[in-house]
Design a protein around this motif. Structure first.
Motif, PDB file in Angstrom:
ATOM      1  N   HIS A 153     -56.591  43.601 -10.940  1.00  0.00           N
ATOM      2  CA  HIS A 153     -57.550  44.038  -9.935  1.00  0.00           C
ATOM      3  C   HIS A 153     -57.206  45.464  -9.535  1.00  0.00           C
ATOM      4  O   HIS A 153     -56.134  45.973  -9.857  1.00  0.00           O
ATOM      5  CB  HIS A 153     -57.500  43.118  -8.703  1.00  0.00           C
ATOM      6  CG  HIS A 153     -56.246  43.241  -7.894  1.00  0.00           C
ATOM      7  ND1 HIS A 153     -55.030  42.735  -8.338  1.00  0.00           N
ATOM      8  CD2 HIS A 153     -55.999  43.800  -6.677  1.00  0.00           C
ATOM      9  CE1 HIS A 153     -54.096  42.978  -7.427  1.00  0.00           C
ATOM     10  NE2 HIS A 153     -54.660  43.626  -6.411  1.00  0.00           N
ATOM     11  N   THR A 242     -56.247  37.702 -12.251  1.00  0.00           N
ATOM     12  CA  THR A 242     -57.293  37.375 -11.283  1.00  0.00           C
ATOM     13  C   THR A 242     -58.664  37.398 -11.941  1.00  0.00           C
ATOM     14  O   THR A 242     -59.487  36.507 -11.722  1.00  0.00           O
ATOM     15  CB  THR A 242     -57.252  38.370 -10.109  1.00  0.00           C
ATOM     16  OG1 THR A 242     -55.963  38.319  -9.478  1.00  0.00           O
ATOM     17  CG2 THR A 242     -58.316  38.036  -9.084  1.00  0.00           C
ATOM     18  N   ILE A 243     -58.914  38.414 -12.759  1.00  0.00           N
ATOM     19  CA  ILE A 243     -60.203  38.520 -13.447  1.00  0.00           C
ATOM     20  C   ILE A 243     -60.388  37.370 -14.427  1.00  0.00           C
ATOM     21  O   ILE A 243     -61.458  36.745 -14.480  1.00  0.00           O
ATOM     22  CB  ILE A 243     -60.314  39.869 -14.175  1.00  0.00           C
ATOM     23  CG1 ILE A 243     -60.354  41.021 -13.156  1.00  0.00           C
ATOM     24  CG2 ILE A 243     -61.552  39.915 -15.065  1.00  0.00           C
ATOM     25  CD1 ILE A 243     -60.369  42.392 -13.784  1.00  0.00           C
ATOM     26  N   GLU A 244     -59.362  37.073 -15.201  1.00  0.00           N
ATOM     27  CA  GLU A 244     -59.464  36.004 -16.190  1.00  0.00           C
ATOM     28  C   GLU A 244     -59.647  34.647 -15.531  1.00  0.00           C
ATOM     29  O   GLU A 244     -60.394  33.795 -16.014  1.00  0.00           O
ATOM     30  CB  GLU A 244     -58.226  35.998 -17.082  1.00  0.00           C
ATOM     31  CG  GLU A 244     -58.146  37.206 -17.998  1.00  0.00           C
ATOM     32  CD  GLU A 244     -56.785  37.346 -18.668  1.00  0.00           C
ATOM     33  OE1 GLU A 244     -56.676  38.137 -19.621  1.00  0.00           O
ATOM     34  OE2 GLU A 244     -55.834  36.675 -18.220  1.00  0.00           O
ATOM     35  N   ALA A 245     -58.960  34.423 -14.415  1.00  0.00           N
ATOM     36  CA  ALA A 245     -59.091  33.148 -13.700  1.00  0.00           C
ATOM     37  C   ALA A 245     -60.519  32.963 -13.205  1.00  0.00           C
ATOM     38  O   ALA A 245     -61.053  31.850 -13.192  1.00  0.00           O
ATOM     39  CB  ALA A 245     -58.117  33.098 -12.532  1.00  0.00           C
ATOM     40  N   TYR A 246     -61.148  34.058 -12.801  1.00  0.00           N
ATOM     41  CA  TYR A 246     -62.538  33.982 -12.343  1.00  0.00           C
ATOM     42  C   TYR A 246     -63.485  33.773 -13.526  1.00  0.00           C
ATOM     43  O   TYR A 246     -64.415  32.976 -13.449  1.00  0.00           O
ATOM     44  CB  TYR A 246     -62.910  35.257 -11.599  1.00  0.00           C
ATOM     45  CG  TYR A 246     -64.383  35.347 -11.264  1.00  0.00           C
ATOM     46  CD1 TYR A 246     -64.911  34.625 -10.192  1.00  0.00           C
ATOM     47  CD2 TYR A 246     -65.240  36.149 -12.016  1.00  0.00           C
ATOM     48  CE1 TYR A 246     -66.254  34.700  -9.883  1.00  0.00           C
ATOM     49  CE2 TYR A 246     -66.590  36.221 -11.712  1.00  0.00           C
ATOM     50  CZ  TYR A 246     -67.095  35.502 -10.640  1.00  0.00           C
ATOM     51  OH  TYR A 246     -68.432  35.573 -10.347  1.00  0.00           O
ATOM     52  N   GLU A 247     -63.236  34.463 -14.624  1.00  0.00           N
ATOM     53  CA  GLU A 247     -64.162  34.417 -15.753  1.00  0.00           C
ATOM     54  C   GLU A 247     -64.125  33.093 -16.492  1.00  0.00           C
ATOM     55  O   GLU A 247     -65.154  32.595 -16.937  1.00  0.00           O
ATOM     56  CB  GLU A 247     -63.848  35.558 -16.736  1.00  0.00           C
ATOM     57  CG  GLU A 247     -64.265  36.918 -16.222  1.00  0.00           C
ATOM     58  CD  GLU A 247     -64.008  38.017 -17.244  1.00  0.00           C
ATOM     59  OE1 GLU A 247     -63.158  37.812 -18.130  1.00  0.00           O
ATOM     60  OE2 GLU A 247     -64.680  39.054 -17.159  1.00  0.00           O
ATOM     61  N   LYS A 249     -63.449  30.228 -15.327  1.00  0.00           N
ATOM     62  CA  LYS A 249     -64.014  29.194 -14.473  1.00  0.00           C
ATOM     63  C   LYS A 249     -63.415  27.815 -14.763  1.00  0.00           C
ATOM     64  O   LYS A 249     -62.267  27.561 -14.456  1.00  0.00           O
ATOM     65  CB  LYS A 249     -65.537  29.177 -14.612  1.00  0.00           C
ATOM     66  CG  LYS A 249     -66.199  30.498 -14.194  1.00  0.00           C
ATOM     67  CD  LYS A 249     -67.696  30.406 -14.337  1.00  0.00           C
ATOM     68  CE  LYS A 249     -68.369  31.695 -13.855  1.00  0.00           C
ATOM     69  NZ  LYS A 249     -68.100  32.816 -14.764  1.00  0.00           N
TER      70      LYS A 249
END
Length: 307
Positions: A153, A242-247, A249
């Protein structure tokens, strides 16, 4: 309709520019909190207690030694994050075909820009903003205006992106910030409680106000950083960002999840003597490509969902 979309896009870019301009202010905020805390803990309360004698002096020595040790590690970690480039895509970088699996990271034809019958080209990632290929786990940062290796991030508190080359330093910054603010909160707690007692409180009004402010600030930071630290520890344990955890899903499996021990090593290195200091051993840097942000080991024969 087009006009509305144009205005929205323009506002987004103005927001990114505002975040870039906020950087130097946030550094001053961090240093300001550190300064207030130092003045309250050391100057106002525990340095004067050194001359009291008996148990008070011993407690003051212990608090001051621990406080200064954690402060050194906090500032070392903080400025390591600030001044370490998180990782940029090397000029003219090109993806290499995995000869065993016969693929690389996926890319749709619309993202690549041109349709192709070449199966290799259909499995490469390309950034249309930077006009360059993207390594695995790389993402474009709109604030920095470039692609960042293993981007987690963009953090306004450190005026930098958190990525492959400074993620460990960011985690240590959170860790030592939590320890330092917790120590300051506990050290100032007796003096804070004294505000609400009926007895006479020693010290000037300025020192008392500084002590009160430092206690409230450190308690607030300790609680907020604790939640953030727990979140990032869980991300590291799963070898994700953080980005991968969001993407990803609800994806049940993750190709880079190698088990907790190896996942931790992908961030902190193999040499555990260096795990709690913001640097790596030369041996780890030489032996572990993941620390350079371009190559990451994954589970063998694992058909993961890519982004």
């Amino acid at each position: 309709m087009y006009r509305s979309g144009a205005v929205m896009a323009w506002n987004v870019f103005k927001f990114c520019a505002a975040l870039r301009g906020l950087g130097s202010i946030m550094i001053l905020v961090v240093l300001g909190v550190v300064g207030v805390t130092y003045y309250a803990v050391v100057v106002c309360n525990y340095a004067p207690a050194l001359v009291d004698g008996d148990l008070d002096s011993l407690i003051a020595v212990a608090v001051l030694i621990l406080f200064h040790s954690l402060l050194v590690m906090l500032l070392w970690s903080y400025f390591s994050v600030v001044f370490t480039d998180p990782g940029s895509v090397p000029p003219n970088w090109r993806p290499e075909l995995d000869e065993e699996r016969g693929d690389t990271d996926p890319l749709t034809e619309s993202e690549f820009g041109t349709a192709s019958s070449d199966p290799v080209n259909l499995r490469v990632r390309y950034c249309r903003k930077c006009n360059q290929f993207k390594p695995p786990r790389c993402h474009h940062c709109s604030v920095c205006g470039r692609c960042v290796l293993k981007m987690d991030h963009h953090c306004v508190w450190v005026v930098n992106c958190v990525g492959a080359l400074n993620y460990k330093y960011f985690l240590l910054f959170l860790f030592y910030t939590f320890l330092e603010t917790s120590l300051a909160t506990l050290a100032l707690l007796p003096h804070f409680v004294a505000f609400f007692s009926d007895g006479e409180i020693a010290g000037t009004p300025g020192n008392l106000a500084t002590t009160f402010l430092a206690f409230v600030l450190n308690l607030a930071f300790a609680l907020s950083v604790l939640g953030f630290l727990i979140m990032h520890i869980s991300l590291v344990a799963a070898n994700t960002t953080t980005i991968e955890a969001y993407e990803k899903k609800t994806t049940p499996k993750w190709r880079y999840d190698l088990g907790r021990k190896r996942n931790l090593e992908q961030v902190f290195g193999l040499d555990r003597r260096y795990w709690f200091i913001p640097t790596y051993s030369e041996e780890d840097v030489r032996r572990m490509p993941a620390l350079q942000g371009l190559e990451y080991p994954s589970k063998p024969d694992f058909d993961a969902q890519e982004f």
